[in-house]
Design a protein around this motif. Sequence first.
Motif, PDB file in Angstrom:
ATOM      1  N   HIS A  79      14.590  -2.049 -20.416  1.00  0.00           N
ATOM      2  CA  HIS A  79      13.633  -1.636 -19.381  1.00  0.00           C
ATOM      3  C   HIS A  79      13.786  -2.476 -18.116  1.00  0.00           C
ATOM      4  CE1 HIS A  79      11.978  -0.643 -23.354  1.00  0.00           C
ATOM      5  NE2 HIS A  79      11.322   0.345 -22.768  1.00  0.00           N
ATOM      6  N   HIS A  80      14.978  -3.029 -17.888  1.00  0.00           N
ATOM      7  CA  HIS A  80      15.156  -4.039 -16.845  1.00  0.00           C
ATOM      8  C   HIS A  80      14.897  -3.516 -15.437  1.00  0.00           C
ATOM      9  CE1 HIS A  80      16.897  -6.389 -20.068  1.00  0.00           C
ATOM     10  NE2 HIS A  80      17.705  -5.392 -20.333  1.00  0.00           N
ATOM     11  N   LYS A  81      15.122  -2.226 -15.194  1.00  0.00           N
ATOM     12  CA  LYS A  81      14.949  -1.702 -13.846  1.00  0.00           C
ATOM     13  C   LYS A  81      13.479  -1.566 -13.451  1.00  0.00           C
ATOM     14  CE  LYS A  81      19.289   0.742 -13.057  1.00  0.00           C
ATOM     15  NZ  LYS A  81      19.922   2.012 -12.641  1.00  0.00           N
ATOM     16  N   ALA A  82      12.570  -1.804 -14.394  1.00  0.00           N
ATOM     17  CA  ALA A  82      11.145  -1.707 -14.057  1.00  0.00           C
ATOM     18  C   ALA A  82      10.772  -2.659 -12.931  1.00  0.00           C
ATOM     19  CB  ALA A  82      10.300  -2.005 -15.304  1.00  0.00           C
ATOM     20  N   GLU A  83      11.502  -3.781 -12.816  1.00  0.00           N
ATOM     21  CA  GLU A  83      11.174  -4.755 -11.781  1.00  0.00           C
ATOM     22  C   GLU A  83      11.320  -4.168 -10.381  1.00  0.00           C
ATOM     23  OE1 GLU A  83      12.500  -8.705 -11.820  1.00  0.00           O
ATOM     24  OE2 GLU A  83      12.633  -8.872 -13.995  1.00  0.00           O
ATOM     25  N   TYR A  84      12.246  -3.201 -10.213  1.00  0.00           N
ATOM     26  CA  TYR A  84      12.450  -2.651  -8.881  1.00  0.00           C
ATOM     27  C   TYR A  84      11.252  -1.824  -8.417  1.00  0.00           C
ATOM     28  CZ  TYR A  84      17.291  -4.093  -9.516  1.00  0.00           C
ATOM     29  OH  TYR A  84      18.433  -4.839  -9.731  1.00  0.00           O
ATOM     30  N   PHE A  85      10.490  -1.262  -9.370  1.00  0.00           N
ATOM     31  CA  PHE A  85       9.291  -0.525  -8.986  1.00  0.00           C
ATOM     32  C   PHE A  85       8.277  -1.447  -8.333  1.00  0.00           C
ATOM     33  CE2 PHE A  85      11.001   2.234 -12.359  1.00  0.00           C
ATOM     34  CZ  PHE A  85      11.000   3.448 -11.682  1.00  0.00           C
ATOM     35  N   SER A  86       8.286  -2.709  -8.744  1.00  0.00           N
ATOM     36  CA  SER A  86       7.346  -3.678  -8.185  1.00  0.00           C
ATOM     37  C   SER A  86       7.584  -3.860  -6.693  1.00  0.00           C
ATOM     38  CB  SER A  86       7.487  -5.020  -8.909  1.00  0.00           C
ATOM     39  OG  SER A  86       6.726  -6.012  -8.277  1.00  0.00           O
ATOM     40  N   SER A  87       8.847  -4.020  -6.300  1.00  0.00           N
ATOM     41  CA  SER A  87       9.163  -4.201  -4.880  1.00  0.00           C
ATOM     42  C   SER A  87       8.774  -2.968  -4.073  1.00  0.00           C
ATOM     43  CB  SER A  87      10.660  -4.475  -4.704  1.00  0.00           C
ATOM     44  OG  SER A  87      11.018  -5.706  -5.288  1.00  0.00           O
ATOM     45  N   GLY A  88       9.032  -1.787  -4.624  1.00  0.00           N
ATOM     46  CA  GLY A  88       8.672  -0.556  -3.924  1.00  0.00           C
ATOM     47  C   GLY A  88       7.171  -0.412  -3.761  1.00  0.00           C
ATOM     48  N   PHE A  89       6.436  -0.718  -4.833  1.00  0.00           N
ATOM     49  CA  PHE A  89       4.977  -0.626  -4.789  1.00  0.00           C
ATOM     50  C   PHE A  89       4.410  -1.605  -3.762  1.00  0.00           C
ATOM     51  CE2 PHE A  89       0.857  -2.193  -6.439  1.00  0.00           C
ATOM     52  CZ  PHE A  89       0.132  -1.005  -6.387  1.00  0.00           C
ATOM     53  N   GLU A  90       4.941  -2.813  -3.756  1.00  0.00           N
ATOM     54  CA  GLU A  90       4.458  -3.813  -2.812  1.00  0.00           C
ATOM     55  C   GLU A  90       4.788  -3.402  -1.374  1.00  0.00           C
ATOM     56  OE1 GLU A  90       4.074  -8.656  -2.631  1.00  0.00           O
ATOM     57  OE2 GLU A  90       5.195  -7.664  -4.233  1.00  0.00           O
ATOM     58  N   GLY A  91       5.934  -2.747  -1.180  1.00  0.00           N
ATOM     59  CA  GLY A  91       6.270  -2.255   0.148  1.00  0.00           C
ATOM     60  C   GLY A  91       5.289  -1.211   0.644  1.00  0.00           C
ATOM     61  N   VAL A  92       4.893  -0.298  -0.251  1.00  0.00           N
ATOM     62  CA  VAL A  92       3.908   0.724   0.117  1.00  0.00           C
ATOM     63  C   VAL A  92       2.580   0.074   0.491  1.00  0.00           C
ATOM     64  CG1 VAL A  92       2.532   2.650  -0.765  1.00  0.00           C
ATOM     65  CG2 VAL A  92       4.979   2.538  -1.253  1.00  0.00           C
ATOM     66  N   LEU A  93       2.152  -0.908  -0.308  1.00  0.00           N
ATOM     67  CA  LEU A  93       0.893  -1.601  -0.018  1.00  0.00           C
ATOM     68  C   LEU A  93       0.946  -2.302   1.341  1.00  0.00           C
ATOM     69  CD1 LEU A  93      -0.046  -3.241  -3.443  1.00  0.00           C
ATOM     70  CD2 LEU A  93      -1.087  -1.248  -2.381  1.00  0.00           C
ATOM     71  N   ILE A  94       2.077  -2.926   1.639  1.00  0.00           N
ATOM     72  CA  ILE A  94       2.215  -3.643   2.904  1.00  0.00           C
ATOM     73  C   ILE A  94       2.105  -2.679   4.086  1.00  0.00           C
ATOM     74  CG2 ILE A  94       3.868  -4.890   4.350  1.00  0.00           C
ATOM     75  CD1 ILE A  94       4.854  -6.296   1.864  1.00  0.00           C
ATOM     76  N   ILE A  95       2.754  -1.533   3.969  1.00  0.00           N
ATOM     77  CA  ILE A  95       2.696  -0.553   5.055  1.00  0.00           C
ATOM     78  C   ILE A  95       1.269  -0.047   5.250  1.00  0.00           C
ATOM     79  CG2 ILE A  95       3.436   1.767   5.728  1.00  0.00           C
ATOM     80  CD1 ILE A  95       6.144   1.122   4.440  1.00  0.00           C
ATOM     81  N   ALA A  96       0.549   0.204   4.137  1.00  0.00           N
ATOM     82  CA  ALA A  96      -0.849   0.633   4.236  1.00  0.00           C
ATOM     83  C   ALA A  96      -1.709  -0.431   4.903  1.00  0.00           C
ATOM     84  CB  ALA A  96      -1.392   0.950   2.846  1.00  0.00           C
ATOM     85  N   ALA A  97      -1.462  -1.701   4.548  1.00  0.00           N
ATOM     86  CA  ALA A  97      -2.219  -2.798   5.176  1.00  0.00           C
ATOM     87  C   ALA A  97      -1.919  -2.881   6.665  1.00  0.00           C
ATOM     88  CB  ALA A  97      -1.876  -4.117   4.494  1.00  0.00           C
ATOM     89  N   ALA A  98      -0.653  -2.664   7.041  1.00  0.00           N
ATOM     90  CA  ALA A  98      -0.279  -2.724   8.450  1.00  0.00           C
ATOM     91  C   ALA A  98      -1.012  -1.656   9.259  1.00  0.00           C
ATOM     92  CB  ALA A  98       1.233  -2.553   8.595  1.00  0.00           C
ATOM     93  N   LEU A  99      -1.150  -0.465   8.692  1.00  0.00           N
ATOM     94  CA  LEU A  99      -1.872   0.600   9.393  1.00  0.00           C
ATOM     95  C   LEU A  99      -3.349   0.245   9.559  1.00  0.00           C
ATOM     96  CD1 LEU A  99      -0.255   3.730   7.686  1.00  0.00           C
ATOM     97  CD2 LEU A  99       0.226   2.803   9.952  1.00  0.00           C
ATOM     98  N   GLY A 100      -3.949  -0.316   8.489  1.00  0.00           N
ATOM     99  CA  GLY A 100      -5.349  -0.726   8.570  1.00  0.00           C
ATOM    100  C   GLY A 100      -5.564  -1.824   9.607  1.00  0.00           C
ATOM    101  N   ILE A 101      -4.652  -2.775   9.656  1.00  0.00           N
ATOM    102  CA  ILE A 101      -4.740  -3.870  10.626  1.00  0.00           C
ATOM    103  C   ILE A 101      -4.632  -3.323  12.049  1.00  0.00           C
ATOM    104  CG2 ILE A 101      -3.538  -5.916  11.506  1.00  0.00           C
ATOM    105  CD1 ILE A 101      -2.754  -6.506   8.569  1.00  0.00           C
ATOM    106  N   SER A 102      -3.724  -2.369  12.258  1.00  0.00           N
ATOM    107  CA  SER A 102      -3.532  -1.801  13.591  1.00  0.00           C
ATOM    108  C   SER A 102      -4.799  -1.100  14.076  1.00  0.00           C
ATOM    109  CB  SER A 102      -2.363  -0.822  13.577  1.00  0.00           C
ATOM    110  OG  SER A 102      -1.162  -1.471  13.201  1.00  0.00           O
TER     111      SER A 102
END
Length: 296
Positions: free
Chosen positions: A69-92
């Motif tokens: 199940h080693h590729k599961a770690e890559y989902f973490s980076s993608g999920f965190e990227g989505v969260l960051i973009i959502a936070a950036a929109l809220g901050i703006s």
Amino acid sequence: MQVASYLKLSVAAALATIALKTGAWWLTDSVSLLSDALESLVNLAGAMFALAMVTLAARPPDDEHPYGHHKAEYFSSGFEGVLIIAAALGISIAAVERWLHPQPLQSLGLGLGLSIVSSAMNGVLAWAMLRTAREHRSAALEGDARHLITDVWTSAGVVVGLIGVTLTGWVWLDPLAAVLVALNILREGASLMRRSADGLMDHALEPEQQAAIDEVLKGFAHPTIRFDHLTTRRAGARRFADLHMHMPASWTLQRAAALRTDVEQALMSAVPGLRASIQLLPMDVEAHLGDEKDFL
């Protein structure tokens, strides 16, 4: 310290950072400090999701996932990227509102002090996490560490902006700093999502690991033994290598299998985390790999 331990520490640090930065915003009513606190909420969510994915990635292979199940770690980076973009929109949005309706700031000295303390804590943790991520080849830990580094730079920009407000009295520097924060973390969010998508593809091993494999095979090469059709790929912390080993047709299966075991063990010693799979073939037999067009 192991990857999961660092991620648990990251969760604890995110909680402490949220408390410090929320306190700084409450004291000052600064929209840039509010943006900094919102990013810390993203840190918390990202660290918790990364911990879940690292736990999943550590599971042993099963019938449905024979390669693990080693590729599961890559989902973490993608999920965190989505969260960051959502936070950036809220901050703006918050920054634009404050730009249109500026307000005086209060208790900047104490607020800045709380922000600096939280940034120093995140900076030390991010440095330790990056070092461990490289050692364990953990995409989830690296993603979380890089996000913490972004948080440190974000806080530094906020501090500089608020110092500017203190020195000049220009309150519009506060929403300007918030907008710059949003742009910075938006860039990091896009980078994390790109690395996540890239990691889900089957890439060959790094050049230095490929060279280590070639060196091992050269050590076993002989006029009566040759290797070909070497293919490699990586999935999270795990590495895979498949190849053919040709030998005299007169050899017994026991002798051939013993040599294959020696080669596999040498390969796995040269490249930690490698799973080697070697197909035995007589010297005068060639096996041809299927062409991609056969699958179209």
